[in-house]
Design a protein around this motif. Structure first.
Motif, PDB file in Angstrom:
ATOM      1  N   ILE A 226       0.455  -1.416  -0.380  1.00 45.81           N
ATOM      2  CA  ILE A 226      -0.300  -0.007  -0.405  1.00 45.81           C
ATOM      3  C   ILE A 226       0.790   1.099  -0.192  1.00 45.81           C
ATOM      4  O   ILE A 226       1.811   1.686   0.754  1.00 45.81           O
ATOM      5  N   ARG A 227       1.162   1.805  -1.424  1.00 46.12           N
ATOM      6  CA  ARG A 227       2.102   3.201  -1.338  1.00 46.12           C
ATOM      7  C   ARG A 227       1.144   4.443  -1.501  1.00 46.12           C
ATOM      8  O   ARG A 227      -0.131   4.378  -1.470  1.00 46.12           O
ATOM      9  N   LEU A 228       1.911   5.354  -1.372  1.00 44.58           N
ATOM     10  CA  LEU A 228       1.692   6.850  -1.894  1.00 44.58           C
ATOM     11  C   LEU A 228       1.959   7.646  -2.382  1.00 44.58           C
ATOM     12  O   LEU A 228       3.350   7.504  -2.497  1.00 44.58           O
ATOM     13  N   ASP A 229       1.772   7.983  -3.656  1.00 47.59           N
ATOM     14  CA  ASP A 229       2.655   8.859  -4.444  1.00 47.59           C
ATOM     15  C   ASP A 229       2.029  10.908  -3.312  1.00 47.59           C
ATOM     16  O   ASP A 229       1.108  10.916  -3.905  1.00 47.59           O
ATOM     17  N   PRO A 230       2.825  10.992  -3.144  1.00 46.43           N
ATOM     18  CA  PRO A 230       2.802  12.005  -2.470  1.00 46.43           C
ATOM     19  C   PRO A 230       2.644  13.176  -3.040  1.00 46.43           C
ATOM     20  O   PRO A 230       2.077  13.934  -2.705  1.00 46.43           O
ATOM     21  N   ALA A 231       3.757  13.207  -4.399  1.00 49.48           N
ATOM     22  CA  ALA A 231       3.615  14.636  -5.047  1.00 49.48           C
ATOM     23  C   ALA A 231       1.938  15.002  -6.319  1.00 49.48           C
ATOM     24  O   ALA A 231       1.239  15.669  -6.026  1.00 49.48           O
ATOM     25  N   ARG A 232       1.100  13.777  -6.460  1.00 51.46           N
ATOM     26  CA  ARG A 232       0.568  13.603  -6.862  1.00 51.46           C
ATOM     27  C   ARG A 232      -0.900  13.250  -6.625  1.00 51.46           C
ATOM     28  O   ARG A 232      -1.871  13.103  -6.729  1.00 51.46           O
ATOM     29  N   ARG A 233      -0.389  12.887  -4.691  1.00 50.71           N
ATOM     30  CA  ARG A 233      -1.640  12.616  -3.985  1.00 50.71           C
ATOM     31  C   ARG A 233      -2.767  11.935  -4.943  1.00 50.71           C
ATOM     32  O   ARG A 233      -3.915  11.408  -5.032  1.00 50.71           O
ATOM     33  N   HIS A 234      -1.603   9.831  -4.642  1.00 47.84           N
ATOM     34  CA  HIS A 234      -2.180   9.181  -5.685  1.00 47.84           C
ATOM     35  C   HIS A 234      -2.038   7.386  -4.562  1.00 47.84           C
ATOM     36  O   HIS A 234      -1.339   7.776  -4.500  1.00 47.84           O
ATOM     37  N   LEU A 235      -3.178   6.710  -4.264  1.00 49.14           N
ATOM     38  CA  LEU A 235      -2.971   5.788  -3.319  1.00 49.14           C
ATOM     39  C   LEU A 235      -2.203   5.001  -4.469  1.00 49.14           C
ATOM     40  O   LEU A 235      -3.625   4.757  -5.524  1.00 49.14           O
ATOM     41  N   VAL A 236      -1.955   4.354  -4.023  1.00 45.79           N
ATOM     42  CA  VAL A 236      -0.899   2.896  -5.065  1.00 45.79           C
ATOM     43  C   VAL A 236      -1.612   1.303  -4.734  1.00 45.79           C
ATOM     44  O   VAL A 236      -0.957   1.780  -3.293  1.00 45.79           O
ATOM     45  N   TYR A 237      -1.885   0.430  -5.045  1.00 44.28           N
ATOM     46  CA  TYR A 237      -1.580  -0.791  -4.471  1.00 44.28           C
ATOM     47  C   TYR A 237      -0.792  -1.299  -5.287  1.00 44.28           C
ATOM     48  O   TYR A 237      -1.121  -1.585  -7.188  1.00 44.28           O
ATOM     49  N   ASP A 238       0.682  -1.644  -5.374  1.00 40.42           N
ATOM     50  CA  ASP A 238       1.316  -2.329  -6.077  1.00 40.42           C
ATOM     51  C   ASP A 238       1.177  -4.367  -5.429  1.00 40.42           C
ATOM     52  O   ASP A 238       1.339  -4.278  -3.844  1.00 40.42           O
ATOM     53  N   CYS A 239       0.718  -4.921  -6.387  1.00 38.07           N
ATOM     54  CA  CYS A 239       0.898  -6.597  -5.711  1.00 38.07           C
ATOM     55  C   CYS A 239       1.656  -7.026  -7.106  1.00 38.07           C
ATOM     56  O   CYS A 239       1.884  -6.633  -8.072  1.00 38.07           O
ATOM     57  N   HIS A 240       2.297  -7.629  -6.235  1.00 38.15           N
ATOM     58  CA  HIS A 240       3.379  -8.349  -6.863  1.00 38.15           C
ATOM     59  C   HIS A 240       2.872 -10.013  -7.752  1.00 38.15           C
ATOM     60  O   HIS A 240       2.195 -11.034  -6.259  1.00 38.15           O
ATOM     61  N   GLU A 241       2.872 -10.688  -8.922  1.00 42.59           N
ATOM     62  CA  GLU A 241       2.465 -11.870  -9.270  1.00 42.59           C
ATOM     63  C   GLU A 241       3.649 -13.307  -8.365  1.00 42.59           C
ATOM     64  O   GLU A 241       2.485 -13.961  -9.060  1.00 42.59           O
ATOM     65  N   PHE A 242       3.984 -12.698  -8.987  1.00 43.17           N
ATOM     66  CA  PHE A 242       4.983 -14.088  -7.661  1.00 43.17           C
ATOM     67  C   PHE A 242       4.902 -14.229  -6.730  1.00 43.17           C
ATOM     68  O   PHE A 242       4.639 -14.135  -6.033  1.00 43.17           O
ATOM     69  N   VAL A 243       4.884 -15.740  -7.251  1.00 48.24           N
ATOM     70  CA  VAL A 243       4.550 -17.164  -5.673  1.00 48.24           C
ATOM     71  C   VAL A 243       4.960 -17.853  -6.182  1.00 48.24           C
ATOM     72  O   VAL A 243       5.651 -19.337  -7.173  1.00 48.24           O
ATOM     73  N   PRO A 244       6.823 -17.878  -5.404  1.00 46.14           N
ATOM     74  CA  PRO A 244       7.446 -19.239  -4.977  1.00 46.14           C
ATOM     75  C   PRO A 244       6.741 -20.606  -4.582  1.00 46.14           C
ATOM     76  O   PRO A 244       5.852 -21.150  -4.003  1.00 46.14           O
ATOM     77  N   SER A 245       7.606 -21.789  -5.048  1.00 42.10           N
ATOM     78  CA  SER A 245       7.215 -23.072  -5.063  1.00 42.10           C
ATOM     79  C   SER A 245       7.825 -23.089  -3.507  1.00 42.10           C
ATOM     80  O   SER A 245       8.945 -23.345  -3.299  1.00 42.10           O
ATOM     81  N   ALA A 246       6.779 -23.868  -2.668  1.00 41.21           N
ATOM     82  CA  ALA A 246       7.224 -24.237  -1.277  1.00 41.21           C
ATOM     83  C   ALA A 246       8.755 -24.992  -1.676  1.00 41.21           C
ATOM     84  O   ALA A 246       8.908 -26.189  -2.604  1.00 41.21           O
ATOM     85  N   ALA A 247      10.223 -25.048  -0.642  1.00 37.90           N
ATOM     86  CA  ALA A 247      11.022 -25.850  -0.419  1.00 37.90           C
ATOM     87  C   ALA A 247      11.334 -27.151  -0.360  1.00 37.90           C
ATOM     88  O   ALA A 247      10.487 -27.934   0.156  1.00 37.90           O
ATOM     89  N   VAL A 248      11.452 -27.831  -1.748  1.00 38.03           N
ATOM     90  CA  VAL A 248      12.160 -29.054  -1.717  1.00 38.03           C
ATOM     91  C   VAL A 248      13.339 -29.541  -2.106  1.00 38.03           C
ATOM     92  O   VAL A 248      14.512 -28.930  -1.325  1.00 38.03           O
ATOM     93  N   ASP A 249      13.769 -30.705  -1.193  1.00 37.38           N
ATOM     94  CA  ASP A 249      14.385 -31.740  -1.416  1.00 37.38           C
ATOM     95  C   ASP A 249      15.680 -31.933  -2.488  1.00 37.38           C
ATOM     96  O   ASP A 249      16.635 -31.570  -3.239  1.00 37.38           O
ATOM     97  N   THR A 250      14.514 -31.268  -4.307  1.00 37.72           N
ATOM     98  CA  THR A 250      15.449 -30.975  -5.273  1.00 37.72           C
ATOM     99  C   THR A 250      16.073 -29.929  -5.450  1.00 37.72           C
ATOM    100  O   THR A 250      15.583 -28.734  -5.576  1.00 37.72           O
ATOM    101  N   MET A 251      17.328 -29.985  -6.697  1.00 42.39           N
ATOM    102  CA  MET A 251      17.694 -28.819  -6.430  1.00 42.39           C
ATOM    103  C   MET A 251      17.169 -27.820  -7.836  1.00 42.39           C
ATOM    104  O   MET A 251      16.416 -28.885  -9.121  1.00 42.39           O
ATOM    105  N   PRO A 252      16.913 -26.807  -8.284  1.00 40.25           N
ATOM    106  CA  PRO A 252      17.156 -26.010  -9.182  1.00 40.25           C
ATOM    107  C   PRO A 252      17.666 -26.609 -10.892  1.00 40.25           C
ATOM    108  O   PRO A 252      18.888 -27.466 -10.668  1.00 40.25           O
ATOM    109  N   THR A 253      17.091 -26.520 -11.897  1.00 39.76           N
ATOM    110  CA  THR A 253      17.724 -27.008 -13.065  1.00 39.76           C
ATOM    111  C   THR A 253      18.937 -26.414 -13.848  1.00 39.76           C
ATOM    112  O   THR A 253      19.091 -24.913 -13.240  1.00 39.76           O
ATOM    113  N   VAL A 254      19.651 -26.825 -14.274  1.00 39.21           N
ATOM    114  CA  VAL A 254      20.966 -26.017 -14.703  1.00 39.21           C
ATOM    115  C   VAL A 254      19.815 -24.396 -16.087  1.00 39.21           C
ATOM    116  O   VAL A 254      20.317 -23.092 -15.555  1.00 39.21           O
ATOM    117  N   ARG A 255      18.854 -25.262 -15.889  1.00 39.34           N
ATOM    118  CA  ARG A 255      18.066 -23.458 -17.065  1.00 39.34           C
ATOM    119  C   ARG A 255      17.486 -22.205 -16.365  1.00 39.34           C
ATOM    120  O   ARG A 255      18.424 -21.588 -16.413  1.00 39.34           O
TER     121      ARG A 255
END
Length: 749
Positions: A226-255
């Protein structure tokens, strides 16, 4: 619920340990690789240039690697949906404007004051020096419109103030549906769906939500900002679509690892794309999206089983996915808010009983530990809801998106996109619900009220109406707050937008503020600036075209103002300082630098032979740069590079190796040999734009991590065993204590 003696010290502190510290195995990794991991985190901050984004990534990684962190975060808001919260009675909460700090502070310790805690102040740099928090510019926003004193004079970044996020659980939207059935079988019409007709509904059990209603849930801290642009007086919602996978024992791929390494290292001057070298030139990317069996193998450190190497591989793979993900934005002017109420009910008996029976760790301190807050509301760590009622929808330009730190730099800039919320409800919703802890929400109200007298009046009216209209500090409780008591806060009572209020356009959204907006309204045009130089500086109409565009841009923006008398214009002082060669005084005037080159190139290697500012003793030269930003400085020439291909006399780029792309119009790191634009690849229109991408999947804001066991983390299982199986508990305690003693002995040796 266990006595302190029954819980080993390492278990009591497990969820507060560093990201890579998870028991003895990770403790060994820290010994071997904490410097390497710290270096990776440092490069992330360099890559993103975004303090909030760095913390978002850190919280996401913590949730992925430590199931307890995800459980702790979601446990704060267990059963605390917007509907559940507003269905319970509570007194409106009054918050004084500006009664909270100006900069967001993350407190990593639950039970200590901010003064004692490990904190990160968004208003300071790493050395404790005050600085403005920034984000990429919203489409259409100009540096000239930034507030005086906190503007950084940058075409790409603008000041942005984070108000809440670490303990924000969800954002919900309710759109009125004329004629929709509600829980008691009646219907809601545009005439009777307002405040007065729903007072009785609040006292009844919460009805099923039949209005158009959608919730966005966070799975980790800082996912919803929940953010504020103080100069222009805007209320801002910045929402991040990234959701990581829960940790597992397997390693990530080389790619996955190579993509993360290229995105992390390749964009930092001085580091090659393939490693941590000193070459200034970037290498071709190692990874591709083409099918390749070798790239899909598990990545392993050079030394098999090396714990620190495995940790860094996981961290880089995680960050590669985060860098290519989007920050999705909703921005609305504060002037469109017609109703506001902060609603924090005390914990219900049902919620308390459920919490006692839950295997989750105890929630943070409840209202009963804070008697000063009285019986009519919850304590500072109690979940609450900030409800906003809008008179007009956000403008289309208020929906925007950008990627965090992608391969194509063009995607780092915000672009206007279609409404990305489920069913595009944010374009229709007249009521917004922000669910978070009371402390976070009070901070939001305090800062909004400090920057908008209109909202300060609404916030005071909401509280004084509950006291029978006895307006505190002379506030009139009948000011027109549509959410003042006895108005219902239930989603199905959301009312249509006010037809007399015109939805703000891209050009008019917001409220004019102070000197910055006034300066923007009297800004000169390029032709007027040229005419001014001809009239005041005695140059011809042909010669004026060859004068410094950096200087002319400074005049255009009002950073340089000529005195009234024409004879004094040439002697206008631009900057006083000293020569870098010997420290003797140096004074830059319009007369001396108006014919300065806008690009110094490699002149710094020759002592500034082509510079207009010359030292009489050493005969070395130097440049004045960044005049167009309003914060000029002296430079050898290496970082004096003003783009002359941009409109309105261009912008300063700084590094002499940066260039303007003639295909897409953006700036990029070209190096010494002329790399292709990393924004478009040197091909106009290459690749899909941000506006072409689909909306985020439902899983992005479900509040859950893929692969995470529901309420069954390792720590939770241990706690259950300790509480229910005394014999096994005694054996576990003895084994854990022996391991702790062995680790202590090894540390000592």
């Amino acid at each position: 619920n266990l006595p302190a003696w029954a819980v080993p010290a390492w278990a009591r502190t497990l969820t507060r340990k560093s990201l890579l510290c998870d028991g003895r195995r990770e403790r060994e990794a820290l010994k071997m690789g904490d410097r390497l991991a710290d270096g990776v985190w440092m490069m992330m901050q360099m890559k993103m240039g975004d303090r909030a984004g760095w913390h978002v990534n850190q919280e996401a990684y913590k949730a992925a690697r430590n199931g307890g962190a995800h459980e702790d975060f979601r446990g704060q808001f267990e059963g605390a949906t917007a509907v559940e919260l507003v269905s319970r009675d509570a007194d409106p909460i009054a918050v004084a404007p500006g009664s909270r700090g100006a900069h967001y502070i993350i407190d990593d310790r639950d039970d200590r004051s901010v003064a004692e805690a490990d904190v990160s102040n968004f208003g300071e740099n790493d050395h404790g020096v005050p600085s403005a928090e920034t984000d990429a510019r919203h489409p259409g926003d100009k540096p000239a419109d930034d507030l005086p004193g906190i503007g950084i004079g940058n075409e790409f970044f603008q000041p942005m103030r984070t108000m809440a996020g670490m303990r924000v659980g969800s954002i919900a939207f309710a759109a009125p549906v004329v004629g929709a059935a509600v829980g008691d079988g009646s219907t809601v019409s545009a005439a009777d769906a307002g405040a007065g007709g729903a007072a009785a509904a609040e006292a009844a059990p919460p009805p099923a939500v039949t209005a158009s209603y959608t919730e966005l849930h966070a799975a980790y801290g800082m996912q919803l900002l929940i953010r504020l642009d103080p100069a222009r007086r805007h209320l801002v919602y910045d929402c991040h679509e990234f959701v990581p996978s829960a940790a597992v024992d397997t390693m990530p791929t080389v790619r996955q690892f190579e993509r993360g390494r290229e995105l992390l290292v390749g964009g930092i001057p001085g580091f090659g794309g393939g490693g941590f070298g000193d070459d200034e030139e970037e290498e071709d990317p190692v990874w591709t999206d083409e099918p390749d069996a070798e790239m899909d193998k598990a990545a392993e450190p050079q030394v098999p089983g090396h714990e620190a190497g495995e940790s860094v591989i996981r961290l880089m793979a995680h960050s590669g996915e985060f860098f290519e993900s989007r920050r999705l934005r909703i921005r609305l002017p504060l002037s469109s808010v017609r109703g506001l109420r902060l609603h924090v009910p005390p914990p219900s008996s049902a919620a308390s009983n459920e919490a006692a029976a839950s295997p989750r760790p105890p929630k943070r301190r409840r209202q009963q530990d804070h008697p000063a807050h009285g019986p009519g509301s919850g304590g500072p760590d109690e979940p609450g809801c900030l409800v906003l009622d809008l008179a007009a929808p956000p403008p289309q330009s208020g929906f925007a998106a950008r990627k965090i730190a992608p391969r194509r730099n063009n995607d780092r800039a915000y672009a206007v996109v279609p409404d990305w919320t489920p069913g595009q409800i944010a374009s229709r919703a007249s009521r917004h619900y922000i669910v978070g802890t009371r402390a976070e929400l009070e901070r939001v109200v305090a800062l909004l009220a400090a920057h908008s007298p209109h909202l300060a009046t609404l916030a005071a009216a909401a509280a004084t109406a509950a006291e029978g209209g006895a307006g505190a500090a002379g506030v009139d409780a009948t000011i027109g707050n549509t959410l003042a008591v006895p108005a219902s806060l239930l989603p199905e009572t959301a009312t249509p937008f006010d037809p007399t209020v015109e939805a703000p356009s891209a050009a008019s959204a917001g409220e004019a503020v102070g000197e910055a907006s006034a300066a923007a309204s009297v800004r000169l045009t390029p032709s007027e600036v040229d005419a001014l130089f001809v009239a005041r500086c005695g140059v011809s109409e042909n010669e004026v075209k060859n004068l410094s565009k950096c200087l002319k841009k400074a005049v255009l923006l009002g950073h340089v103002v000529f005195p009234p008398l024409p004879a004094d214009a040439l002697d206008t002082v631009l900057l006083k300082g000293s020569f870098q060669c010997c420290g003797k005084p140096c004074v830059a005037t319009v007369r001396k630098v108006m014919r300065q080159s806008d690009y110094a190139g490699l002149d710094y290697e020759d002592g500034g032979e082509n510079a207009k500012l010359r030292c009489s003793s050493c005969d070395n030269g130097q440049y004045i740069t960044a005049l167009c930003t309003g914060t000029p400085s002296f430079d050898s020439g290496k970082f004096h590079n003003h783009c002359t291909d941009c409109p309105d006399f261009g912008v300063c780029l700084g590094d002499y190796r940066s260039a303007h792309c003639m295909d897409c119009g953006n700036h990029y790191f070209a190096g010494n040999s002329g790399f292709p634009c990393d924004g478009c690849g040197g091909k106009k229109g290459a690749g899909a734009t941000l506006a072409d991408l689909p909306p985020p999947p439902p899983s992005a804001f479900s509040g859950e991590l893929p692969g995470a066991p529901a309420g069954n983390s390792v720590l939770m299982m241990l706690m259950q065993i300790l509480a229910t199986d005394p014999e096994r508990a005694a054996g576990l305690i003895a084994a854990m204590q022996a391991e702790a003693d062995a680790a202590a002995t090894e540390d000592t040796e």
